[in-house]
Motif scaffolding. Structure first.
Motif, mmCIF file in Angstrom:
data_model
loop_
_atom_site.group_PDB
_atom_site.id
_atom_site.type_symbol
_atom_site.label_atom_id
_atom_site.label_comp_id
_atom_site.label_asym_id
_atom_site.label_seq_id
_atom_site.Cartn_x
_atom_site.Cartn_y
_atom_site.Cartn_z
ATOM 1 N N ASP A 178 40.898 50.011 25.976
ATOM 2 C CA ASP A 178 40.953 49.404 27.306
ATOM 3 C C ASP A 178 39.539 49.306 27.874
ATOM 4 O OD1 ASP A 178 41.473 48.550 29.872
ATOM 5 O OD2 ASP A 178 42.524 50.374 30.508
ATOM 6 N N THR A 179 38.850 48.208 27.544
ATOM 7 C CA THR A 179 37.470 48.037 27.992
ATOM 8 C C THR A 179 37.370 48.005 29.511
ATOM 9 O OG1 THR A 179 36.907 46.831 25.969
ATOM 10 C CG2 THR A 179 35.436 46.558 27.849
ATOM 11 N N GLN A 180 38.278 47.290 30.159
ATOM 12 C CA GLN A 180 38.227 47.187 31.616
ATOM 13 C C GLN A 180 38.440 48.544 32.271
ATOM 14 O OE1 GLN A 180 40.484 43.936 33.155
ATOM 15 N NE2 GLN A 180 39.969 44.334 35.281
ATOM 16 N N GLY A 181 39.370 49.352 31.735
ATOM 17 C CA GLY A 181 39.596 50.685 32.281
ATOM 18 C C GLY A 181 38.391 51.581 32.073
ATOM 19 N N PHE A 182 37.752 51.468 30.904
ATOM 20 C CA PHE A 182 36.553 52.252 30.611
ATOM 21 C C PHE A 182 35.448 51.929 31.606
ATOM 22 C CE2 PHE A 182 32.377 52.340 28.542
ATOM 23 C CZ PHE A 182 32.307 53.659 28.112
ATOM 24 N N LEU A 183 35.242 50.638 31.858
ATOM 25 C CA LEU A 183 34.197 50.232 32.791
ATOM 26 C C LEU A 183 34.531 50.651 34.221
ATOM 27 C CD1 LEU A 183 33.484 46.685 31.329
ATOM 28 C CD2 LEU A 183 31.938 48.656 31.270
ATOM 29 N N ALA A 184 35.813 50.579 34.578
ATOM 30 C CA ALA A 184 36.223 50.982 35.927
ATOM 31 C C ALA A 184 35.942 52.458 36.152
ATOM 32 C CB ALA A 184 37.703 50.681 36.140
ATOM 33 N N ASN A 185 36.167 53.277 35.129
ATOM 34 C CA ASN A 185 35.896 54.707 35.254
ATOM 35 C C ASN A 185 34.408 54.986 35.402
ATOM 36 O OD1 ASN A 185 38.576 55.501 35.094
ATOM 37 N ND2 ASN A 185 38.547 55.655 32.863
ATOM 38 N N ARG A 186 33.584 54.163 34.770
ATOM 39 C CA ARG A 186 32.145 54.369 34.830
ATOM 40 C C ARG A 186 31.515 53.740 36.077
ATOM 41 N NH1 ARG A 186 29.939 55.880 29.837
ATOM 42 N NH2 ARG A 186 28.029 56.103 31.060
ATOM 43 N N LEU A 187 32.032 52.591 36.487
ATOM 44 C CA LEU A 187 31.391 51.831 37.555
ATOM 45 C C LEU A 187 32.164 51.865 38.870
ATOM 46 C CD1 LEU A 187 30.361 48.686 35.467
ATOM 47 C CD2 LEU A 187 28.900 50.590 36.165
ATOM 48 N N GLY A 188 33.413 52.311 38.827
ATOM 49 C CA GLY A 188 34.233 52.331 40.034
ATOM 50 C C GLY A 188 34.868 50.974 40.283
ATOM 51 N N ARG A 189 35.976 50.984 40.983
ATOM 52 C CA ARG A 189 36.655 49.725 41.302
ATOM 53 C C ARG A 189 36.027 49.098 42.536
ATOM 54 N NH1 ARG A 189 40.890 49.310 37.972
ATOM 55 N NH2 ARG A 189 41.700 51.225 37.048
ATOM 56 N N ALA A 190 35.798 47.796 42.479
ATOM 57 C CA ALA A 190 35.143 47.089 43.578
ATOM 58 C C ALA A 190 35.821 45.740 43.756
ATOM 59 C CB ALA A 190 33.651 46.898 43.287
ATOM 60 N N GLU A 191 36.714 45.664 44.748
ATOM 61 C CA GLU A 191 37.480 44.431 44.954
ATOM 62 C C GLU A 191 36.574 43.290 45.387
ATOM 63 O OE1 GLU A 191 40.867 43.054 48.048
ATOM 64 O OE2 GLU A 191 41.439 44.724 46.718
ATOM 65 N N GLY A 192 36.843 42.130 44.828
ATOM 66 C CA GLY A 192 36.074 40.940 45.164
ATOM 67 C C GLY A 192 36.923 39.708 45.046
ATOM 68 N N ASP A 193 36.306 38.545 45.284
ATOM 69 C CA ASP A 193 37.045 37.286 45.292
ATOM 70 C C ASP A 193 36.951 36.555 43.960
ATOM 71 O OD1 ASP A 193 37.713 37.719 47.923
ATOM 72 O OD2 ASP A 193 36.077 36.468 48.721
ATOM 73 N N ILE A 194 38.038 35.869 43.638
ATOM 74 C CA ILE A 194 38.043 34.873 42.574
ATOM 75 C C ILE A 194 38.085 33.528 43.279
ATOM 76 C CG2 ILE A 194 39.270 33.939 40.578
ATOM 77 C CD1 ILE A 194 40.493 36.692 40.129
ATOM 78 N N VAL A 195 37.109 32.661 42.982
ATOM 79 C CA VAL A 195 37.011 31.365 43.658
ATOM 80 C C VAL A 195 37.004 30.235 42.632
ATOM 81 C CG1 VAL A 195 35.740 32.394 45.577
ATOM 82 C CG2 VAL A 195 34.487 31.373 43.669
ATOM 83 N N ASP A 196 37.366 29.042 43.098
ATOM 84 C CA ASP A 196 37.270 27.878 42.221
ATOM 85 C C ASP A 196 35.886 27.259 42.352
ATOM 86 O OD1 ASP A 196 37.243 26.371 44.562
ATOM 87 O OD2 ASP A 196 39.349 25.740 44.379
ATOM 88 N N GLU A 197 35.683 26.128 41.697
ATOM 89 C CA GLU A 197 34.350 25.510 41.670
ATOM 90 C C GLU A 197 33.871 25.074 43.046
ATOM 91 O OE1 GLU A 197 33.643 23.176 37.652
ATOM 92 O OE2 GLU A 197 35.708 22.870 38.335
ATOM 93 N N SER A 198 34.809 24.823 43.952
ATOM 94 C CA SER A 198 34.422 24.417 45.316
ATOM 95 C C SER A 198 34.142 25.610 46.210
ATOM 96 C CB SER A 198 35.545 23.577 45.936
ATOM 97 O OG SER A 198 36.688 24.393 46.198
#
Length: 376
Positions: free
Chosen positions: A216-236
């Motif tokens: 689980d690469t994403q889980g590994f990184l979350a444990n090391r870097l912490g969870r940080a909520e952000g936005d997913i946006v389209d090209e506009s």
């Protein structure tokens, strides 16, 4: 040209034995060729139980025991060397830092550069060994003028020259790949191991990243870097979803985006850009992934650096195909233009250039230019 996987005079050879079938057969072939071979297993974790269990990895206690048993059967001395601190600093921490910066690294390539053919080779030479032997599928060719070249393996289906593209002249001069000139299937390598009495003959191949125990690469990184909520946006720039850390995405990713708002055309969307500065992930249509050019930094050449522009083929991932490019070294940066657009190219990945089967060198992708606009 002659292949140097079987050297003309006996050498003192240090065989890196991961505990898998390829490295065991490579060590056995080197010993059978008359070289004075010593086996070594690299302990790359201070807590090896945290690495992959069973037969899936190359860093577990079980793997070191498998390597020792193989060395006993071959009849060569065997040691375990602790390189855990070096591995953590040069591979694991580099991996985390690259993802944190919005890039997509290749830890196996970094391990070959920093561990197997830097730390290990330096120690081997200091102890009086002539060469390091591994189970990689690639060839070192000795030319009549005494220079060496790195070439693809005879069997393209097993070629691993991409992850060796970081090796320089000095490292190639002391590298031995006994499996590289063999046009055989993996089943035949396993059959050879069984004939030699090596218990690893039926051991499954390793997969994924050895230092991420559950895959689980994403889980590994979350444990090391912490969870940080952000936005997913389209090209506009319109918000279409949220995420728990931009580091959990890669350019070209389609699955796992969890976008609540469907695209106007109803087609799938892909990750186009990752911005760690504002923790934003940009998504869009597949066509927007078309890359026409890139710049790459930190070039490493398997021989002399190329002079002026040239035409090559390039490989962009370990198991990817080749694509035709023109490339030129300008002020220490590699400028590459693709004959046809390619997709899924991400900063942090390695680009490896080839001239036929010869590996010219590699560099780390820094920026890409797309069909309609340049994207960092």
């Amino acid at each position: 040209m002659t292949d140097t996987s079987q050297r003309s005079r006996p050498l003192r050879v240090l065989a890196a034995m991961s505990g898998g079938v390829d490295s065991a057969v490579a060590a056995a072939r080197a010993a059978e060729a008359g070289h004075d071979v010593t086996g070594v297993h690299l302990a790359l974790s201070a807590n090896p139980q945290s690495f992959r269990t069973g037969a899936r990895g190359c860093c577990t206690i079980e793997d070191s025991r498998d390597a020792r048993r193989a060395a006993d059967v071959i009849g060569i001395p065997f040691y375990v060397w602790d390189l855990a601190d070096r591995f953590r600093e040069d591979v694991v921490e580099d991996f985390v830092a690259e993802y944190e910066a919005g890039r997509t690294p290749n830890p196996c390539l970094r391990c070959n550069e920093k561990i197997k053919f830097a730390a290990l080779l330096d120690k081997a030479l200091a102890l009086g060994f002539d060469a390091v032997c591994t189970g990689h599928y690639a060839q070192v060719i000795l030319r009549e003028d005494g220079t060496r070249e790195l070439h693809r393996a005879s069997d393209m289906a097993k070629d691993q020259s991409y992850v060796l593209g970081v090796l320089d002249d000095r490292q190639l001069a002391h590298a031995m790949f006994p499996l590289g000139d063999t046009v055989t299937t993996k089943e035949e390598i396993r059959a050879e191991a069984e004939r030699r009495g090596l218990a690893v003959a039926k051991k499954p191949d390793s997969h994924d990243i050895c230092f991420i125990a559950d895959g689980d690469t994403q889980g590994f990184l979350a444990n090391r870097l912490g969870r940080a909520e952000g936005d997913i946006v389209d090209e506009s720039g319109t918000k279409v979803g949220t995420h728990e850390g931009a580091y959990g995405f890669t350019i070209g990713q389609r699955k796992g985006l969890r976008i609540g708002t469907p695209a106007a055309d109803g087609k799938p969307r892909y990750v186009l850009d990752i911005s760690p500065v504002d923790n934003t992930v940009t998504v869009g249509p597949a066509a927007a992934l078309d890359v026409t050019a890139l710049t790459a930094i930190k070039p490493r050449w398997c021989g002399a650096a190329p002079v002026g522009p040239g035409t090559y083929t390039a490989q962009l991932r370990a198991h990817g195909g080749e694509t035709e490019v023109t490339a030129e070294l300008v002020d220490g940066e590699l400028r590459v233009h693709f004959t046809e657009p390619v997709r899924g190219v991400a900063p942090g990945q390695a680009i490896v250039l080839y001239d036929g089967t010869r590996v010219v060198g590699s560099a780390t992708i820094a920026t890409t230019a797309r069909r309609e606009a340049a994207t960092a």
